[in-house]
Scaffold this motif. Structure first.
Motif, mmCIF file in Angstrom:
data_model
loop_
_atom_site.group_PDB
_atom_site.id
_atom_site.type_symbol
_atom_site.label_atom_id
_atom_site.label_comp_id
_atom_site.label_asym_id
_atom_site.label_seq_id
_atom_site.Cartn_x
_atom_site.Cartn_y
_atom_site.Cartn_z
ATOM 1 N N LYS A 121 7.167 -12.896 -0.293
ATOM 2 C CA LYS A 121 5.714 -13.044 -0.410
ATOM 3 C C LYS A 121 5.189 -11.789 -1.092
ATOM 4 C CE LYS A 121 1.568 -13.038 2.497
ATOM 5 N NZ LYS A 121 1.079 -13.028 3.892
ATOM 6 N N LEU A 122 4.519 -11.971 -2.244
ATOM 7 C CA LEU A 122 4.089 -10.834 -3.050
ATOM 8 C C LEU A 122 2.601 -10.912 -3.354
ATOM 9 C CD1 LEU A 122 7.096 -10.893 -5.542
ATOM 10 C CD2 LEU A 122 6.825 -9.388 -3.560
ATOM 11 N N SER A 123 2.081 -9.827 -3.885
ATOM 12 C CA SER A 123 0.664 -9.757 -4.238
ATOM 13 C C SER A 123 0.321 -10.765 -5.329
ATOM 14 C CB SER A 123 0.324 -8.349 -4.728
ATOM 15 O OG SER A 123 -0.938 -8.337 -5.375
ATOM 16 N N PRO A 124 -0.821 -11.466 -5.203
ATOM 17 C CA PRO A 124 -1.232 -12.379 -6.275
ATOM 18 C C PRO A 124 -1.590 -11.639 -7.566
ATOM 19 C CG PRO A 124 -2.977 -12.140 -4.648
ATOM 20 C CD PRO A 124 -1.769 -11.450 -4.081
ATOM 21 N N MET A 125 -1.722 -10.320 -7.487
ATOM 22 C CA MET A 125 -2.012 -9.518 -8.668
ATOM 23 C C MET A 125 -0.754 -9.209 -9.481
ATOM 24 S SD MET A 125 -5.237 -9.201 -8.531
ATOM 25 C CE MET A 125 -5.510 -7.943 -9.788
ATOM 26 N N LEU A 126 0.398 -9.482 -8.906
ATOM 27 C CA LEU A 126 1.656 -9.132 -9.553
ATOM 28 C C LEU A 126 1.902 -10.014 -10.779
ATOM 29 C CD1 LEU A 126 4.116 -7.203 -8.763
ATOM 30 C CD2 LEU A 126 5.249 -9.286 -8.024
ATOM 31 N N ASP A 127 2.496 -9.430 -11.805
ATOM 32 C CA ASP A 127 2.923 -10.178 -12.986
ATOM 33 C C ASP A 127 4.212 -10.914 -12.624
ATOM 34 O OD1 ASP A 127 3.995 -11.105 -15.361
ATOM 35 O OD2 ASP A 127 3.585 -9.280 -16.490
ATOM 36 N N TRP A 128 4.124 -12.228 -12.418
ATOM 37 C CA TRP A 128 5.285 -12.965 -11.929
ATOM 38 C C TRP A 128 6.404 -13.008 -12.966
ATOM 39 C CZ3 TRP A 128 7.213 -17.246 -14.338
ATOM 40 C CH2 TRP A 128 6.370 -17.987 -15.159
ATOM 41 N N HIS A 129 6.070 -12.965 -14.240
ATOM 42 C CA HIS A 129 7.104 -12.944 -15.280
ATOM 43 C C HIS A 129 7.981 -11.693 -15.131
ATOM 44 C CE1 HIS A 129 3.874 -15.433 -17.067
ATOM 45 N NE2 HIS A 129 4.862 -16.109 -17.615
ATOM 46 N N ARG A 168 0.852 -1.191 0.000
ATOM 47 C CA ARG A 168 0.000 0.000 0.000
ATOM 48 C C ARG A 168 0.886 1.239 0.000
ATOM 49 N NH1 ARG A 168 -5.458 -0.894 1.154
ATOM 50 N NH2 ARG A 168 -5.909 -3.038 1.747
ATOM 51 N N ASP A 169 0.444 2.262 -0.751
ATOM 52 C CA ASP A 169 1.234 3.491 -0.796
ATOM 53 C C ASP A 169 0.890 4.380 0.397
ATOM 54 O OD1 ASP A 169 -1.193 4.754 -1.364
ATOM 55 O OD2 ASP A 169 -0.807 4.878 -3.517
ATOM 56 N N GLU A 170 1.439 5.605 0.401
ATOM 57 C CA GLU A 170 1.234 6.487 1.556
ATOM 58 C C GLU A 170 -0.212 6.931 1.719
ATOM 59 O OE1 GLU A 170 2.739 9.088 -1.887
ATOM 60 O OE2 GLU A 170 3.073 7.079 -1.058
ATOM 61 N N HIS A 171 -1.031 6.729 0.667
ATOM 62 C CA HIS A 171 -2.448 7.098 0.739
ATOM 63 C C HIS A 171 -3.334 5.901 1.078
ATOM 64 C CE1 HIS A 171 -1.200 10.902 -0.967
ATOM 65 N NE2 HIS A 171 -0.710 10.292 -2.029
ATOM 66 N N GLY A 172 -2.706 4.735 1.274
ATOM 67 C CA GLY A 172 -3.464 3.536 1.608
ATOM 68 C C GLY A 172 -3.940 2.757 0.408
ATOM 69 N N PRO A 220 9.727 -2.618 1.704
ATOM 70 C CA PRO A 220 10.902 -2.009 1.068
ATOM 71 C C PRO A 220 11.058 -2.437 -0.393
ATOM 72 C CG PRO A 220 11.570 -3.857 2.436
ATOM 73 C CD PRO A 220 10.102 -3.674 2.675
ATOM 74 N N ASP A 221 11.923 -1.723 -1.110
ATOM 75 C CA ASP A 221 12.187 -2.000 -2.519
ATOM 76 C C ASP A 221 13.121 -3.205 -2.614
ATOM 77 O OD1 ASP A 221 13.045 -2.083 -5.149
ATOM 78 O OD2 ASP A 221 13.130 0.095 -5.366
ATOM 79 N N VAL A 222 12.554 -4.344 -2.963
ATOM 80 C CA VAL A 222 13.314 -5.594 -2.987
ATOM 81 C C VAL A 222 14.405 -5.570 -4.050
ATOM 82 C CG1 VAL A 222 13.158 -8.088 -3.342
ATOM 83 C CG2 VAL A 222 11.366 -6.899 -2.080
ATOM 84 N N VAL A 223 14.123 -4.954 -5.184
ATOM 85 C CA VAL A 223 15.114 -4.906 -6.263
ATOM 86 C C VAL A 223 16.352 -4.138 -5.813
ATOM 87 C CG1 VAL A 223 15.573 -4.141 -8.626
ATOM 88 C CG2 VAL A 223 13.335 -5.105 -8.033
ATOM 89 N N GLN A 224 16.133 -3.036 -5.119
ATOM 90 C CA GLN A 224 17.256 -2.237 -4.619
ATOM 91 C C GLN A 224 18.046 -3.001 -3.556
ATOM 92 O OE1 GLN A 224 16.060 1.590 -3.153
ATOM 93 N NE2 GLN A 224 18.142 2.299 -2.811
ATOM 94 N N LEU A 225 17.351 -3.831 -2.767
ATOM 95 C CA LEU A 225 17.999 -4.586 -1.689
ATOM 96 C C LEU A 225 18.601 -5.901 -2.166
ATOM 97 C CD1 LEU A 225 15.396 -4.218 1.218
ATOM 98 C CD2 LEU A 225 17.543 -2.956 0.914
ATOM 99 N N LEU A 226 18.392 -6.247 -3.428
ATOM 100 C CA LEU A 226 18.765 -7.568 -3.918
ATOM 101 C C LEU A 226 20.206 -7.981 -3.596
ATOM 102 C CD1 LEU A 226 17.755 -10.043 -5.435
ATOM 103 C CD2 LEU A 226 18.402 -8.922 -7.587
ATOM 104 N N PRO A 227 21.214 -7.143 -3.828
ATOM 105 C CA PRO A 227 22.590 -7.569 -3.511
ATOM 106 C C PRO A 227 22.771 -7.945 -2.043
ATOM 107 C CG PRO A 227 22.608 -5.608 -4.898
ATOM 108 C CD PRO A 227 21.192 -5.812 -4.463
ATOM 109 N N LEU A 287 6.284 -4.547 -8.255
ATOM 110 C CA LEU A 287 7.357 -4.843 -7.313
ATOM 111 C C LEU A 287 8.094 -3.578 -6.892
ATOM 112 C CD1 LEU A 287 8.717 -7.213 -5.883
ATOM 113 C CD2 LEU A 287 10.249 -7.433 -7.842
ATOM 114 N N ALA A 288 8.324 -2.683 -7.841
ATOM 115 C CA ALA A 288 9.065 -1.452 -7.557
ATOM 116 C C ALA A 288 8.292 -0.500 -6.649
ATOM 117 C CB ALA A 288 9.419 -0.747 -8.862
ATOM 118 N N ASP A 289 6.968 -0.677 -6.571
ATOM 119 C CA ASP A 289 6.139 0.214 -5.755
ATOM 120 C C ASP A 289 5.960 -0.283 -4.325
ATOM 121 O OD1 ASP A 289 5.747 1.894 -7.930
ATOM 122 O OD2 ASP A 289 3.940 0.853 -8.585
ATOM 123 N N CYS A 290 6.469 -1.475 -4.019
ATOM 124 C CA CYS A 290 6.331 -2.037 -2.677
ATOM 125 C C CYS A 290 7.431 -1.502 -1.752
ATOM 126 C CB CYS A 290 6.403 -3.567 -2.738
ATOM 127 S SG CYS A 290 5.054 -4.327 -3.666
#
Length: 401
Positions: free
Chosen positions: A200-208, A166-170, A181-188, A176-179
């Motif tokens: 664990k991610l949203s079932p709405m996410l495009d897994w590809h 959820r963003d700052e407005h709920g 913490p930012d997992v991509v940035q933390l990947l290393p 993935l980039a909008d979640c």
């Protein structure tokens, strides 16, 4: 009457009615009591073992609605145990986004020691109170920011993250980039500090796209459904284990059983041709479960079970013989009709109500139900679809299993 006594005595009552009677109970902390009663009522459905444990404190409504159910939490425990065995290491894990602690309370059982990290101080106090009641004595609770804690944590067997969606407005986010913490940035750091990481991610996410974003580190994708609804998308990341990407489509029935599990390697099957035989009486019709629908693995499914798609976009499959272990629902087609008025009238004789689904069809369920003048329910299932030749058909069926 104390607040605790009120909660025990009235926990099966409608909280809206209880709120209107607050003046009758001046010694009761009514906001807290209503939170606990509502939490217990949700837990009775989602977390029956927790609901049966006296003294467990439940968080505000949003945390209860967002937390895992017992079947999905148990699935993550099984997955954590399997991966700990695979990497030959089960010493410790850290959940960086602890929340209400349901996933933590399950996955921590796979390790000798476990750390729960959460920046919400109220949730930390609740979890610190609940864990001993649930029989978990190998856990440490840390109130901290996930990103800051990750920079200091010692290497772990497993890191677990459930980024806030959820963003700052709920408003809900699914990218993935909008979640947070930012997992991509933390990947290393995640890869450096763990033998494997479970996301664990949203079932709405495009897994590809998520797999692409995570730069070749995803070893497994798990799409988990419960009761016909896709609930979670789990990704397992590792550089310790080198393997081909596999996708697991799991449809759970109870807290301990997997009713169906279909595993495949993306791109492993050539496209399967559309059905070429005439759909008729006694043809078997198969509808994949929600996890497979989310995965989109229709060619792999058809190849694995020897079924033929009605068309490329129908997501319905046919066979001449029953397929006993098909991961989804199976039906026997009793009648087939076009949308021709005369054919429809003849095919629908004796059918006053039916369950209707549309797959690649120009009408919505509501529009079709209105045109057919059939009520909802009963044991008849009507699938409206379009063949590869562009013909609109209704497949009138009954459940095979």
């Amino acid at each position: 009457m104390t607040t605790a006594e009120f909660i025990r005595e009235y926990r099966e009552r409608d909280i809206r009615q209880l709120a209107l009677q607050a003046n009758r109970f001046p010694d009761v902390d009514m906001p807290y009591a209503l939170d606990q009663i509502q939490g217990w009522q949700i837990a009775r459905r989602k977390l029956p073992k927790w609901a049966a444990c006296d003294g467990v404190i439940f968080p505000p409504h949003l945390s209860m609605e967002q937390c895992s159910s017992e079947p999905t939490a148990q699935y993550k425990l099984n997955l954590a145990m399997e991966w700990a065995s695979r990497v030959g290491h089960a010493s410790r894990m850290t959940d960086l986004t602890g929340g209400f602690g349901v996933d933590f309370s399950f996955t921590s059982c796979a390790f000798a020691a476990a750390t729960y990290v959460e920046r919400n101080e109220q949730l930390c106090h609740i979890v610190e109170h609940n864990l001993p009641l649930l029989g978990l004595n190998n856990a440490t609770v840390v109130c901290a920011d996930a990103v800051e804690y990750l920079s200091t944590v010692e290497p772990q067997t497993m890191l677990f993250l459930d980024p806030a969606r959820r963003d700052e407005h709920g408003a809900k986010t699914v990218m993935l980039a909008d979640c947070t913490p930012d997992v991509v940035q933390l990947l290393p750091q995640l890869l450096e500090k763990s033998r494997f990481t479970m996301l664990k991610l949203s079932p709405m996410l495009d897994w590809h796209k998520a797999v692409d974003d995570l730069q070749g580190t995803v070893r497994e994708v798990h799409i988990v459904s419960v009761g016909g609804e896709c609930k979670e998308l789990l990704l397992v990341l590792s550089t310790v284990v080198e393997s081909e990407l596999k996708v697991y489509c799991a449809d759970l029935s109870t807290a301990s059983d997997t009713s169906s599990l279909f595993v495949y390697t993306p791109g492993s099957s050539a496209p399967v041709a559309n059905s070429t035989f005439n759909i008729q009486h006694s043809t078997f019709l198969h509808e994949p479960n929600a996890s497979i629908m989310k995965a989109g693995c229709f060619d792999e499914l058809a190849a694995a079970y020897g079924v033929s798609p009605v068309s490329r976009n129908s997501h319905l499959f046919l066979s001449d013989e029953p397929v006993e272990d098909f991961p989804g629902r199976s039906f026997v087609v009793e009648r087939v009709t076009t949308m021709n008025k005369g054919e429809l009238r003849k095919a629908l004789v004796g059918i006053e109500k039916a369950n209707i689904a549309t797959r690649n069809f120009p009408l919505t369920v509501a529009e079709l139900r209105k045109r057919l003048k059939i009520k909802d329910g009963g044991d008849v299932y009507i699938f409206a679809t379009t063949t590869a030749e562009g013909e609109h058909l209704l497949l009138i069926s009954r459940k095979y299993r």
